[in-house]
Design a protein around this motif. Structure first.
Motif, PDB file in Angstrom:
ATOM      1  N   GLN A  26       0.833  -1.204   0.000  1.00 51.50           N
ATOM      2  CA  GLN A  26       0.000   0.000   0.000  1.00 51.50           C
ATOM      3  C   GLN A  26       0.865   1.250   0.000  1.00 51.50           C
ATOM      4  O   GLN A  26       1.991   1.246   0.498  1.00 51.50           O
ATOM      5  CB  GLN A  26      -0.932   0.011   1.214  1.00 51.50           C
ATOM      6  N   PRO A  27       0.333   2.344  -0.555  1.00 52.27           N
ATOM      7  CA  PRO A  27       1.107   3.588  -0.591  1.00 52.27           C
ATOM      8  C   PRO A  27       1.450   4.088   0.812  1.00 52.27           C
ATOM      9  O   PRO A  27       0.716   3.852   1.763  1.00 52.27           O
ATOM     10  CB  PRO A  27       0.171   4.583  -1.283  1.00 52.27           C
ATOM     11  N   ARG A  28       2.548   4.772   0.887  1.00 52.48           N
ATOM     12  CA  ARG A  28       2.975   5.431   2.123  1.00 52.48           C
ATOM     13  C   ARG A  28       2.752   6.928   1.953  1.00 52.48           C
ATOM     14  O   ARG A  28       2.827   7.463   0.847  1.00 52.48           O
ATOM     15  CB  ARG A  28       4.461   5.190   2.383  1.00 52.48           C
ATOM     16  N   LYS A  29       2.517   7.620   3.039  1.00 49.72           N
ATOM     17  CA  LYS A  29       2.365   9.075   3.026  1.00 49.72           C
ATOM     18  C   LYS A  29       3.568   9.702   3.707  1.00 49.72           C
ATOM     19  O   LYS A  29       4.026   9.243   4.753  1.00 49.72           O
ATOM     20  CB  LYS A  29       1.103   9.507   3.786  1.00 49.72           C
ATOM     21  N   GLY A  87       1.454  21.076  21.615  1.00 50.95           N
ATOM     22  CA  GLY A  87       0.310  21.975  21.640  1.00 50.95           C
ATOM     23  C   GLY A  87      -0.822  21.421  20.798  1.00 50.95           C
ATOM     24  O   GLY A  87      -0.717  20.346  20.209  1.00 50.95           O
ATOM     25  N   ASP A  88      -1.886  22.173  20.739  1.00 47.63           N
ATOM     26  CA  ASP A  88      -3.078  21.747  20.008  1.00 47.63           C
ATOM     27  C   ASP A  88      -2.832  21.701  18.509  1.00 47.63           C
ATOM     28  O   ASP A  88      -2.076  22.503  17.958  1.00 47.63           O
ATOM     29  CB  ASP A  88      -4.245  22.705  20.274  1.00 47.63           C
ATOM     30  N   LEU A  89      -3.533  20.782  17.854  1.00 50.00           N
ATOM     31  CA  LEU A  89      -3.513  20.714  16.404  1.00 50.00           C
ATOM     32  C   LEU A  89      -4.294  21.897  15.847  1.00 50.00           C
ATOM     33  O   LEU A  89      -5.405  22.186  16.286  1.00 50.00           O
ATOM     34  CB  LEU A  89      -4.156  19.409  15.931  1.00 50.00           C
ATOM     35  N   LEU A  90      -3.697  22.596  14.872  1.00 50.80           N
ATOM     36  CA  LEU A  90      -4.373  23.719  14.224  1.00 50.80           C
ATOM     37  C   LEU A  90      -4.911  23.325  12.854  1.00 50.80           C
ATOM     38  O   LEU A  90      -6.064  23.594  12.544  1.00 50.80           O
ATOM     39  CB  LEU A  90      -3.424  24.913  14.091  1.00 50.80           C
ATOM     40  N   VAL A  91      -4.067  22.705  12.038  1.00 50.70           N
ATOM     41  CA  VAL A  91      -4.496  22.284  10.703  1.00 50.70           C
ATOM     42  C   VAL A  91      -3.794  20.996  10.301  1.00 50.70           C
ATOM     43  O   VAL A  91      -2.690  20.701  10.753  1.00 50.70           O
ATOM     44  CB  VAL A  91      -4.233  23.348   9.610  1.00 50.70           C
ATOM     45  N   VAL A  92      -4.480  20.249   9.430  1.00 54.63           N
ATOM     46  CA  VAL A  92      -3.883  19.160   8.660  1.00 54.63           C
ATOM     47  C   VAL A  92      -4.119  19.533   7.209  1.00 54.63           C
ATOM     48  O   VAL A  92      -5.252  19.783   6.807  1.00 54.63           O
ATOM     49  CB  VAL A  92      -4.527  17.794   8.963  1.00 54.63           C
ATOM     50  N   ASP A  93      -3.050  19.597   6.439  1.00 57.52           N
ATOM     51  CA  ASP A  93      -3.123  20.018   5.041  1.00 57.52           C
ATOM     52  C   ASP A  93      -2.656  18.875   4.150  1.00 57.52           C
ATOM     53  O   ASP A  93      -1.532  18.393   4.293  1.00 57.52           O
ATOM     54  CB  ASP A  93      -2.223  21.246   4.843  1.00 57.52           C
ATOM     55  N   TRP A  94      -3.552  18.429   3.237  1.00 55.89           N
ATOM     56  CA  TRP A  94      -3.142  17.454   2.238  1.00 55.89           C
ATOM     57  C   TRP A  94      -2.577  18.225   1.066  1.00 55.89           C
ATOM     58  O   TRP A  94      -3.273  19.028   0.439  1.00 55.89           O
ATOM     59  CB  TRP A  94      -4.305  16.568   1.788  1.00 55.89           C
ATOM     60  N   VAL A  95      -1.295  17.997   0.797  1.00 59.10           N
ATOM     61  CA  VAL A  95      -0.594  18.698  -0.270  1.00 59.10           C
ATOM     62  C   VAL A  95      -0.501  17.754  -1.466  1.00 59.10           C
ATOM     63  O   VAL A  95       0.019  16.635  -1.340  1.00 59.10           O
ATOM     64  CB  VAL A  95       0.816  19.138   0.191  1.00 59.10           C
ATOM     65  N   THR A  96      -0.996  18.212  -2.610  1.00 59.73           N
ATOM     66  CA  THR A  96      -0.986  17.381  -3.812  1.00 59.73           C
ATOM     67  C   THR A  96       0.441  17.084  -4.254  1.00 59.73           C
ATOM     68  O   THR A  96       1.366  17.833  -3.935  1.00 59.73           O
ATOM     69  CB  THR A  96      -1.736  18.070  -4.972  1.00 59.73           C
ATOM     70  N   ASP A 103       2.471  13.049  -2.641  1.00 56.61           N
ATOM     71  CA  ASP A 103       1.642  13.858  -1.747  1.00 56.61           C
ATOM     72  C   ASP A 103       2.194  13.853  -0.318  1.00 56.61           C
ATOM     73  O   ASP A 103       3.088  13.083   0.020  1.00 56.61           O
ATOM     74  CB  ASP A 103       0.186  13.410  -1.793  1.00 56.61           C
ATOM     75  N   LEU A 104       1.627  14.736   0.490  1.00 58.36           N
ATOM     76  CA  LEU A 104       2.126  14.974   1.843  1.00 58.36           C
ATOM     77  C   LEU A 104       0.963  15.331   2.752  1.00 58.36           C
ATOM     78  O   LEU A 104       0.035  16.036   2.331  1.00 58.36           O
ATOM     79  CB  LEU A 104       3.119  16.147   1.811  1.00 58.36           C
ATOM     80  N   ALA A 164      -9.778  23.127  14.806  1.00 57.59           N
ATOM     81  CA  ALA A 164      -8.789  22.711  13.810  1.00 57.59           C
ATOM     82  C   ALA A 164      -9.461  22.595  12.442  1.00 57.59           C
ATOM     83  O   ALA A 164     -10.673  22.386  12.351  1.00 57.59           O
ATOM     84  CB  ALA A 164      -8.172  21.373  14.205  1.00 57.59           C
ATOM     85  N   TYR A 165      -8.656  22.729  11.387  1.00 58.91           N
ATOM     86  CA  TYR A 165      -9.173  22.664  10.018  1.00 58.91           C
ATOM     87  C   TYR A 165      -8.444  21.605   9.202  1.00 58.91           C
ATOM     88  O   TYR A 165      -7.236  21.410   9.359  1.00 58.91           O
ATOM     89  CB  TYR A 165      -8.991  24.009   9.304  1.00 58.91           C
ATOM     90  N   TYR A 166      -9.203  20.979   8.310  1.00 55.35           N
ATOM     91  CA  TYR A 166      -8.626  20.107   7.287  1.00 55.35           C
ATOM     92  C   TYR A 166      -8.502  20.935   6.021  1.00 55.35           C
ATOM     93  O   TYR A 166      -9.469  21.575   5.589  1.00 55.35           O
ATOM     94  CB  TYR A 166      -9.521  18.887   7.034  1.00 55.35           C
ATOM     95  N   LEU A 167      -7.311  20.923   5.435  1.00 51.96           N
ATOM     96  CA  LEU A 167      -7.035  21.724   4.245  1.00 51.96           C
ATOM     97  C   LEU A 167      -6.621  20.837   3.076  1.00 51.96           C
ATOM     98  O   LEU A 167      -6.169  19.712   3.262  1.00 51.96           O
ATOM     99  CB  LEU A 167      -5.890  22.711   4.526  1.00 51.96           C
ATOM    100  N   HIS A 168      -6.759  21.386   1.891  1.00 51.61           N
ATOM    101  CA  HIS A 168      -6.260  20.773   0.653  1.00 51.61           C
ATOM    102  C   HIS A 168      -5.444  21.865  -0.028  1.00 51.61           C
ATOM    103  O   HIS A 168      -6.008  22.865  -0.475  1.00 51.61           O
ATOM    104  CB  HIS A 168      -7.435  20.337  -0.206  1.00 51.61           C
TER     105      HIS A 168
END
Length: 173
Positions: A26-29, A87-96, A103-104, A164-168
């Motif tokens: 399976q793919p790794r991130k 500290g607290d999570l602010l964002v998770v960003d999926w980078v193409t 990806d990241l 927190a926000y999920y980003l693309h």
């Protein structure tokens, strides 16, 4: 044993081998973990890595099987010689994917406001950085890559909103 039973019940070792093969193929991130530190004036702490042309947030890449928060804590210690408890999570960003990278998943954690003593304790520790400085948001917008600046803007909004926000690619979906 029932021949119609699922594989995990009939042959636990074969099931384990099946899972191991899936894990192998399976793919790794890639995962990065950065920290958004501020000073009492609201300026952002940026670092200047020697290995790339743009400024960045403190942090870096997670090692294999390393939790993102642990990676952020480790990187802050290595880069800035600061002991930071997390500290607290602010964002998770999926980078193409972008040439030459796959990806990241980029995590940004809240580093809070550094006291004057903490600021004085900053030492460039691992040789990766050539400088560190506190910047206004205007300065940060000029020093950071555009998609990193979008991510930082969303992280600042997460601090204000308390969620927190999920980003693309630095944008909310």
């Amino acid at each position: 044993m029932n021949p119609d039973a699922p594989l995990y019940q009939r042959d636990p070792e074969a099931w384990r081998a099946h899972l191991a093969e899936g894990n192998r193929t399976q793919p790794r991130k890639r995962v990065s973990a950065d920290v958004l530190f501020r000073d009492s004036y609201g300026r952002l702490l940026l670092v200047d890595p020697q290995y790339k042309p743009d400024w960045d947030l403190p942090g870096g890449m997670a090692a294999a099987n390393e939790p993102p928060l642990a990676a952020a804590i480790r990187e802050v210690g290595e880069e800035l010689s600061l002991t930071w408890a997390g500290g607290d999570l602010l964002v998770v960003d999926w980078v193409t994917p972008h040439d030459p990278w796959d990806d990241l998943l980029a995590f940004v954690f809240d580093g809070g406001v550094l006291t004057a003593d903490q600021q004085q304790a900053i030492r460039l520790g691992d040789g990766e950085l050539s400088a560190v400085r506190f910047c206004t948001t205007v300065e940060a917008s000029r020093l950071l890559r555009p998609y990193v600046w979008r991510r930082v803007q969303q992280a600042l909004d997460a601090i204000r909103s308390g969620r927190a926000y999920y980003l693309h690619d630095g944008e909310r979906s």
